[in-house]
Every structure is written in structure tokens, then in C-alpha cells.
Design a protein around this motif. Structure first.
Motif, mmCIF file in Angstrom:
data_model
loop_
_atom_site.group_PDB
_atom_site.id
_atom_site.type_symbol
_atom_site.label_atom_id
_atom_site.label_comp_id
_atom_site.label_asym_id
_atom_site.label_seq_id
_atom_site.Cartn_x
_atom_site.Cartn_y
_atom_site.Cartn_z
ATOM 1 N N MET A 1 -3.740 5.704 27.631
ATOM 2 C CA MET A 1 -2.568 5.123 28.269
ATOM 3 C C MET A 1 -1.586 4.665 27.197
ATOM 4 N N THR A 2 -0.393 5.178 27.282
ATOM 5 C CA THR A 2 0.658 4.701 26.387
ATOM 6 C C THR A 2 1.735 4.035 27.229
ATOM 7 N N HIS A 3 2.179 2.875 26.753
ATOM 8 C CA HIS A 3 3.242 2.195 27.480
ATOM 9 C C HIS A 3 4.439 1.996 26.569
ATOM 10 N N LYS A 4 5.622 2.032 27.184
ATOM 11 C CA LYS A 4 6.868 1.825 26.459
ATOM 12 C C LYS A 4 7.794 0.973 27.320
ATOM 13 N N ILE A 5 8.484 0.049 26.661
ATOM 14 C CA ILE A 5 9.584 -0.686 27.285
ATOM 15 C C ILE A 5 10.851 -0.001 26.799
ATOM 16 N N VAL A 6 11.619 0.562 27.711
ATOM 17 C CA VAL A 6 12.826 1.300 27.334
ATOM 18 C C VAL A 6 14.004 0.804 28.157
ATOM 19 N N PRO A 7 15.218 0.975 27.626
ATOM 20 C CA PRO A 7 16.391 0.595 28.418
ATOM 21 C C PRO A 7 16.422 1.353 29.746
ATOM 22 N N LEU A 8 16.792 0.654 30.802
ATOM 23 C CA LEU A 8 16.926 1.260 32.124
ATOM 24 C C LEU A 8 18.193 2.115 32.111
ATOM 25 N N VAL A 9 18.034 3.396 32.389
ATOM 26 C CA VAL A 9 19.166 4.329 32.434
ATOM 27 C C VAL A 9 19.157 5.066 33.774
ATOM 28 N N ALA A 10 20.177 5.879 33.989
ATOM 29 C CA ALA A 10 20.412 6.506 35.293
ATOM 30 C C ALA A 10 19.187 7.237 35.845
ATOM 31 N N HIS A 11 18.433 7.947 35.021
ATOM 32 C CA HIS A 11 17.314 8.726 35.567
ATOM 33 C C HIS A 11 16.170 7.838 36.078
ATOM 34 N N HIS A 12 16.197 6.550 35.780
ATOM 35 C CA HIS A 12 15.180 5.622 36.298
ATOM 36 C C HIS A 12 15.524 5.088 37.693
ATOM 37 N N LEU A 46 9.349 -0.336 32.349
ATOM 38 C CA LEU A 46 8.045 -0.120 31.739
ATOM 39 C C LEU A 46 7.591 1.262 32.168
ATOM 40 N N GLU A 47 7.354 2.118 31.168
ATOM 41 C CA GLU A 47 6.827 3.447 31.425
ATOM 42 C C GLU A 47 5.375 3.499 30.951
ATOM 43 N N ILE A 48 4.520 3.974 31.811
ATOM 44 C CA ILE A 48 3.118 4.214 31.469
ATOM 45 C C ILE A 48 2.910 5.723 31.540
ATOM 46 N N ASP A 49 2.559 6.309 30.406
ATOM 47 C CA ASP A 49 2.398 7.769 30.329
ATOM 48 C C ASP A 49 3.589 8.497 30.943
ATOM 49 N N GLY A 50 4.795 7.986 30.667
ATOM 50 C CA GLY A 50 6.027 8.619 31.123
ATOM 51 C C GLY A 50 6.446 8.289 32.534
ATOM 52 N N GLN A 51 5.643 7.519 33.265
ATOM 53 C CA GLN A 51 5.956 7.173 34.658
ATOM 54 C C GLN A 51 6.521 5.754 34.713
ATOM 55 N N GLY A 78 -1.943 -5.544 39.358
ATOM 56 C CA GLY A 78 -3.295 -5.965 39.067
ATOM 57 C C GLY A 78 -3.891 -5.319 37.832
ATOM 58 N N LYS A 79 -3.056 -4.653 37.034
ATOM 59 C CA LYS A 79 -3.536 -3.954 35.836
ATOM 60 C C LYS A 79 -2.956 -4.544 34.556
ATOM 61 N N GLY A 80 -2.262 -5.684 34.665
ATOM 62 C CA GLY A 80 -1.667 -6.307 33.485
ATOM 63 C C GLY A 80 -0.282 -5.792 33.139
ATOM 64 N N TYR A 81 0.277 -4.918 33.973
ATOM 65 C CA TYR A 81 1.583 -4.339 33.664
ATOM 66 C C TYR A 81 2.710 -5.370 33.747
ATOM 67 N N GLY A 82 2.580 -6.336 34.642
ATOM 68 C CA GLY A 82 3.602 -7.381 34.740
ATOM 69 C C GLY A 82 3.706 -8.163 33.442
ATOM 70 N N LYS A 83 2.562 -8.474 32.851
ATOM 71 C CA LYS A 83 2.558 -9.206 31.572
ATOM 72 C C LYS A 83 3.151 -8.346 30.463
ATOM 73 N N ILE A 84 2.784 -7.064 30.414
ATOM 74 C CA ILE A 84 3.343 -6.150 29.410
ATOM 75 C C ILE A 84 4.863 -6.088 29.557
ATOM 76 N N LEU A 85 5.340 -5.966 30.786
ATOM 77 C CA LEU A 85 6.775 -5.877 31.044
ATOM 78 C C LEU A 85 7.479 -7.176 30.657
#
Length: 148
Positions: A1-12, A46-51, A78-85
Motif C-alpha cells: 500500500m502506498t499513500h500520497k497526499i496530493v493537491p486536489l485537482v479537477a480529475h479528483h 489522500l490517494e491509496i495505490d492511486g485511488q 477504520g483503516k487509519g486513513y483519516g489520521k494519515i490525511l
């Protein structure tokens, strides 16, 4: 699992709008989600594996930041994504020279309150009857985080 915080852009935006409706009993209007960001915007996903699994909308004005909206897809909660974000949002705002971050949370949203507190936010005030609720109105708890 790879996670990235990226700027929100139109395709999101389609994913963000879908998550907004699924995650909130009183979602923002679609026009607010799709509105072009101004120069003070601090909007990320927050993108997880590109999603796209979560997003946050914020502002940064003269070192004072505000977290306006944050959500994680209910299917991914429930997977800790809120904290990561949230920690990613803090890191991004720190890099943008913010000195403190403010937010408001529904008094009934215990999970969010506990997350904010665990990350280092402190409750400093309450707005009585601020949010619409199923049975009238509910209070907003005002919290702040000092960036060191």
C-alpha cells in the motif's frame, strides 16, 4: 500500500463529490465542491495505490489556517486513513508557513473529535446550535492546533 497526499485537482472532483455525499449527513453543495480554488485554498486528497479515498478543504491566510471539510470514503474508514490525511494536511500547511490550524466539529462526532485530539488539536470554544441536525441544531466544537 502506498499513500500520497496530493493537491486536489479537477480529475479528483467526481470522487470527492461521491465521498462527500456518502460521508456526511449534511453534505456541502456540489457547487462548493467543484468551485475553482482561490489563492488561499489548501485542498488535498489522500490517494491509496492511486485511488482517491479521502480529501480535505482548507484555507491559509497570513499563517492562520482553517480546516473547512475533511472526509474519508465510508468504504475505507477504520483503516487509519483519516489520521494519515489529517497529518498530511498539517504537514502541507506547515510547509505553507501556517502557524496554527482551526477547525469546527459537530459535538456528536465523537470519532472525529477523538482523532483531532489524538493528533494534537485542543478544544477551545463551542458554538451553540451552529450545525443543522436531524432534531434541530447541534453545537460546533472549535479546536486549534499550533504548528511548531
Amino acid at each position: 500500500m502506498t499513500h500520497k497526499i496530493v493537491p486536489l485537482v479537477a480529475h479528483h472532483l467526481d470522487d470527492v463529490w461521491r465521498i462527500e455525499q456518502a460521508a456526511h449527513a449534511f453534505p456541502w453543495a456540489e457547487s462548493m465542491i467543484r468551485k475553482a480554488p482561490g489563492k488561499i485554498a489548501a485542498n488535498f486528497v489522500l490517494e491509496i495505490d492511486g485511488q482517491t479515498v479521502g480529501y480535505c478543504f482548507g484555507q491559509n491566510v497570513a499563517g492562520e489556517a482553517t480546516l473547512l471539510n475533511i472526509a474519508v470514503d465510508p468504504a475505507c474508514q477504520g483503516k487509519g486513513y483519516g489520521k494519515i490525511l489529517l497529518e498530511g494536511f498539517i504537514d502541507q500547511l506547515s510547509a505553507m508557513n501556517a502557524e496554527e490550524i482551526w477547525l469546527e466539529v459537530r459535538a456528536s462526532n465523537a470519532r472525529a473529535y477523538q482523532l483531532y485530539e489524538a493528533v494534537g488539536f485542543n478544544e477551545i470554544n463551542r458554538r451553540i446550535g451552529y450545525y443543522p441536525a436531524e432534531t434541530g441544531r447541534e453545537d460546533a466544537l472549535i479546536m486549534t492546533y499550533l504548528i511548531m
